[in-house]
Design an enzyme around this catalytic site. Structure first.
Site, mmCIF file in Angstrom:
data_model
loop_
_atom_site.group_PDB
_atom_site.id
_atom_site.type_symbol
_atom_site.label_atom_id
_atom_site.label_comp_id
_atom_site.label_asym_id
_atom_site.label_seq_id
_atom_site.Cartn_x
_atom_site.Cartn_y
_atom_site.Cartn_z
ATOM 1 N N LYS A 239 43.119 -12.730 78.963
ATOM 2 C CA LYS A 239 42.621 -11.601 78.182
ATOM 3 C C LYS A 239 43.588 -11.302 77.035
ATOM 4 C CE LYS A 239 39.541 -11.224 81.551
ATOM 5 N NZ LYS A 239 39.797 -10.596 82.805
ATOM 6 N N ASP B 23 46.470 -3.812 88.577
ATOM 7 C CA ASP B 23 45.830 -4.957 87.929
ATOM 8 C C ASP B 23 45.725 -4.610 86.448
ATOM 9 O OD1 ASP B 23 44.190 -6.875 86.869
ATOM 10 O OD2 ASP B 23 42.569 -6.649 88.343
ATOM 11 N N TRP C 6 36.023 -4.392 88.777
ATOM 12 C CA TRP C 6 37.235 -5.118 89.176
ATOM 13 C C TRP C 6 37.932 -4.441 90.337
ATOM 14 C CZ3 TRP C 6 37.118 -9.881 88.494
ATOM 15 C CH2 TRP C 6 36.545 -10.441 87.347
HETATM 16 C C1 LIG Z 1 39.269 -10.841 84.234
HETATM 17 C C2 LIG Z 1 39.797 -9.898 85.240
HETATM 18 C C3 LIG Z 1 40.048 -10.292 86.562
HETATM 19 C C4 LIG Z 1 39.765 -11.690 87.060
HETATM 20 O O1 LIG Z 1 40.611 -12.590 86.488
HETATM 21 P P1 LIG Z 1 40.585 -14.152 86.916
HETATM 22 O O2 LIG Z 1 41.790 -14.661 86.213
HETATM 23 O O3 LIG Z 1 39.295 -14.707 86.442
HETATM 24 O O4 LIG Z 1 40.715 -14.203 88.382
HETATM 25 C C5 LIG Z 1 40.562 -9.357 87.434
HETATM 26 N N1 LIG Z 1 40.822 -8.108 87.035
HETATM 27 C C6 LIG Z 1 40.577 -7.685 85.782
HETATM 28 C C7 LIG Z 1 40.884 -6.274 85.407
HETATM 29 C C8 LIG Z 1 40.061 -8.569 84.843
HETATM 30 O O5 LIG Z 1 39.832 -8.161 83.582
#
Ligand SMILES: *Cc1c(COP(=O)(O)O)cnc(C)c1O
Length: 360
Positions: A196, A172, A102
């Protein structure tokens, strides 16, 4: 049907209590005669829903008053572009910490808009640890510092907050937001896709310090300018209303549980059950350095990868779903988000023990 436990990394398990409330309100929200999906986003009913969601999120995370909460779309991915577009000019330098897949995606996207300095990386050991801050080579002219505080695929989590003086710190937090308390005041921006640990896919949450709003570079599309959304209380266009509603129910569920320090205790307990078992077993193993092991996403391998398919098949027959690791790393991954009950982890470990006895 026997009891099912869903270990998906995302979209992921939601609290059963939340789904029950949503079910009971599906056709008629609070005697409005409408489903939330049918309401005007500018009506008084939805106004109440979004306001309560924001208030509850602010309570849970103790978000200071000089931060805005934005309910956006485009997932965490769109933040990979919005952040450089809003916080850095074309000639700017920005610092990124590379701890896995990521981080890399965020880096690749930012590289399209400005000069990215990889201030630290754990690629040398296959992204199995978090580089300590004394190894970081920060650029003092950086417009911001970005890191991925929980690597969902690799299973590596920051249990400390980087100390970065006056440079805005951007995290993030997609896969561990709300899993424990954080000091929001240490961050310039915290962002997360909802699917998530918050709610359904289609919603992204951005918590942004006010002084970082209003600096988008020229030609930034209106929809990608934080100011557009901040000035319009996330109502510039139609927001993802149903996602915001479910997120709001999840926030209330967390408050009823006692908030983030309570859920942290439960999350620690759940993760320890699985890690303790992995460490005691000579059939399974965890590749991640002990102090950096994610509580939310736990990758593990079997002694022989030839048994992977059988393991998954048996697990599924046992009601233990979506344990397959990400295709880029292989093996297994159990995601133990807030909504995973402790019984699910116990059931998983019991199954793993039996499987190892049979095939070890
Ligand atoms: C799932 C995830 C993403 C991507 O998320 P989307 O909503 O599909 O764009 C980005 N960063 C992390 C850490 C993730 O777990």
């Amino acid at each position: 049907m026997s009891k099912i436990y869903n270990f998906s990394a995302g979209p992921a398990v939601l609290p059963k209590e939340v789904l029950e409330v949503a079910k009971s309100e599906m056709l008629d929200w609070h005697s409005s005669g409408m489903s939330v999906m049918e309401m005007s986003h500018r009506g008084k009913e939805f106004f109440q829903i979004i306001n309560e969601a924001e208030t509850d999120l602010r309570d849970l995370l103790a978000i200071p008053s000089n931060y805005k909460v934005l309910f956006l779309q485009g997932g965490a991915h769109l933040q990979f572009s919005m952040i450089p577009l809003n916080l850095a000019g074309e000639a700017s330098q920005v610092d990124y910490i590379n701890t896995g897949i990521w981080s890399k995606k965020a880096i690749d996207e930012a590289s399209r808009f400005c000069n990215v300095n990889i201030a630290a990386s754990s690629e040398d050991k296959g992204f199995t640890y978090v580089p300590s801050q004394d190894q970081w080579r920060l650029n003092k002219d950086a417009s911001y510092i970005h890191f991925t505080s929980n690597e969902t695929i690799g299973g590596v989590e920051f249990f400390w907050t980087p100390d970065v003086d006056n440079v805005p710190l951007i995290a993030d937090m997609s896969s561990h937001i709300l899993s424990r308390p954080v000091d929001v005041s240490k961050f310039g921006i915290i962002y997360a896709g909802a699917q998530k640990n918050i709610g359904p896919a289609g919603l992204a949450i951005v918590i942004i310090r006010e002084d970082l709003i209003g600096h988008a570079r020229n030609n930034t599309p209106t929809m990608l300018d934080f100011k557009t959304h901040a000035d319009n209380e996330s109502m510039y266009n139609t927001p993802p209303t149903f996602g915001i509603y479910i997120a709001g129910l999840v926030f209330k569920w967390l408050k009823n549980l006692g908030g983030l320090s309570e859920i942290e205790k439960i999350n620690t307990k759940k993760a320890n059950i699985l890690y303790n078992y992995l460490d005691a077993s000579d059939f399974y193993s965890s590749p991640i350095r002990i102090e950096d092991r994610s509580r939310m996403n736990i990758p593990f391998t079997l002694k022989e990868s030839a048994l992977d398919d059988l393991f998954l098949k048996r697990a599924e027959a046992h009601g233990l779903l979506q344990l397959k690791g990400h295709k880029l790393v292989g093996g297994m991954r159990a995601s133990l988000y807030n909504a995973m009950p402790i019984e699910g982890v116990i059931e998983l470990v019991n199954f793993m023990e039996a499987f190892a006895r049979q095939h070890g």
